[in-house]
Design an enzyme around this catalytic site. Structure first.
Site, PDB file in Angstrom:
ATOM      1  N   ASP A 212       0.850  -1.202   0.000  1.00 43.74           N
ATOM      2  CA  ASP A 212       0.000   0.000   0.000  1.00 43.74           C
ATOM      3  C   ASP A 212       0.882   1.248   0.000  1.00 43.74           C
ATOM      4  OD1 ASP A 212      -2.425   1.381   0.008  1.00 43.74           O
ATOM      5  OD2 ASP A 212      -2.518   1.460   2.202  1.00 43.74           O
ATOM      6  N   ASN A 217       2.022   7.010   2.911  1.00 42.14           N
ATOM      7  CA  ASN A 217       2.774   6.051   3.732  1.00 42.14           C
ATOM      8  C   ASN A 217       4.280   6.216   3.576  1.00 42.14           C
ATOM      9  OD1 ASN A 217       0.633   4.784   4.995  1.00 42.14           O
ATOM     10  ND2 ASN A 217       0.319   3.320   3.340  1.00 42.14           N
ATOM     11  N   ASP A 229       3.357   1.971   7.875  1.00 43.20           N
ATOM     12  CA  ASP A 229       2.073   1.288   7.709  1.00 43.20           C
ATOM     13  C   ASP A 229       2.154   0.092   6.764  1.00 43.20           C
ATOM     14  OD1 ASP A 229      -0.514   0.481   7.777  1.00 43.20           O
ATOM     15  OD2 ASP A 229      -1.372   2.315   6.934  1.00 43.20           O
TER      16      ASP A 229
END
Length: 337
Positions: A212, A217, A229
């Site tokens: 992700d 992030n 994350d």
């Protein structure tokens, strides 16, 4: 997740959070602040210090309470182990802290809710990147992937074929999340995307990836670029960690992507044919996002944030995006992107 556990998770009290943090052997001052997180419950907790703190963040812990039913204990531990491997390889990440017994994961006494503690770190999200910053990021991702390719996840999910997209489509259909006015069109479009992309996945190497890696992030602390994350860490093609950084289709996005990949290739080979996977990966993300919201609708936070979810307008906008992906995939020759 039972109704009782759900209610407890949705309404974690400061006292519960403080008790959880103090289980690590520190003393909390009582100051707790909820941090932005839809999927989990995350809190910043101030802890007491016997002396002068080593840094301005040393007197804080970040407590992450995992949503019950989302991940198994084994899956969470694989996430932790991967992050720790990366930290050991000098990849700037935020590794979970160990409790006195050496574990990185604890369960609340009352319910099957698992949590971990992390150090607080500094950094800011950047919306724009210079060429040198993109190059630095490309090299960092390549180093992450060198470690990611050295072992395999046993429990974490995979994107290894179009089955990933079909699985989330099936949920939306079986749960009746889609209104009758768009369900048939939606199903046809997603199934066509899956069918066209299926042979594109064959033979593509898979590895452990962040999963992700969008700009939110990636934290910058002066010249340090830190990846955070890893909640969605998975097994997937390497391109999964590249396309979300510059997801656009315009010339600027293509140029930025090329800078990242060129820098990546100074550490690790990258198969540019896999760039054609960007469009199906984009489609799978759209379908999964809708399925995710629908699954979480009983969480009071979700209706407040996603006010238009489930409306005719929402699904029409989703269809426009998916139709555009289908058109690109069926018009652009395979291997050209």
């Amino acid at each position: 997740m039972t109704d009782e556990v759900s209610k407890f998770f949705f309404n974690l009290t400061p006292d519960r959070v403080l008790d959880a943090v103090e289980a690590s052997g520190v003393r909390a001052t009582g100051r707790v602040m909820a941090l932005n997180s839809m999927e989990n419950r995350v809190y910043q907790v101030e802890i007491e210090s016997d002396g002068e703190p080593e840094s301005r963040f040393a007197n804080f812990r970040v407590a992450k309470f995992y949503r019950p039913g989302r991940w198994s204990v084994e899956e969470i531990l694989e996430e932790h182990e991967f992050i720790s491997e990366l930290a050991g390889g000098d990849i700037p990440v935020v590794a979970p802290l160990k409790f006195p017994d050496g574990s990185t994961l604890k369960k609340l006494k009352e319910y099957e809710i698992w949590y971990a503690l992390f150090p607080r770190v500094g950094g800011r999200i950047r919306d724009e990147y210079s060429e040198s910053e993109l190059e630095r990021l490309g090299r960092l991702i390549a180093r992450l992937h060198l470690i990611g390719a050295s072992k395999r996840f046993k429990k974490r999910w995979k994107i290894e074929s179009s089955e990933y997209g079909r699985r989330h489509l099936e949920y939306l259909l079986s749960s009746k999340a889609l209104p009758d006015s768009v369900a048939g069109h939606y199903q046809r479009v997603v199934e066509q995307i899956c069918t066209v992309s299926e042979p594109w996945f064959k033979g593509v190497p898979l590895l452990r990836v962040h999963g992700d890696l969008h700009l939110g992030n990636i934290l910058w602390d002066n010249e340090l670029c830190r990846l955070v994350d890893f909640d969605d860490t998975m097994t997937a093609p390497a391109v999964q960690d590249i396309w979300l950084i510059c997801p656009g289709r315009d010339a600027e996005a293509v140029k930025s992507r090329e800078i990242i990949i060129s820098a990546y290739e100074s550490f690790r080979e990258f198969n540019r044919e896999t760039l054609r996977l960007i469009e199906p990966l984009r489609a799978f993300r759209i379908v999964r996002f809708s399925a995710w919201i629908h699954r979480r609708w009983q969480d009071p936070a979700f209706p407040r944030v996603f006010e238009e979810f489930g409306t005719e307008k929402y699904w029409r906008e989703q269809l426009i995006a998916l139709d555009e992906i289908r058109e690109i995939m069926t018009v652009v020759p395979a291997g050209v992107y």
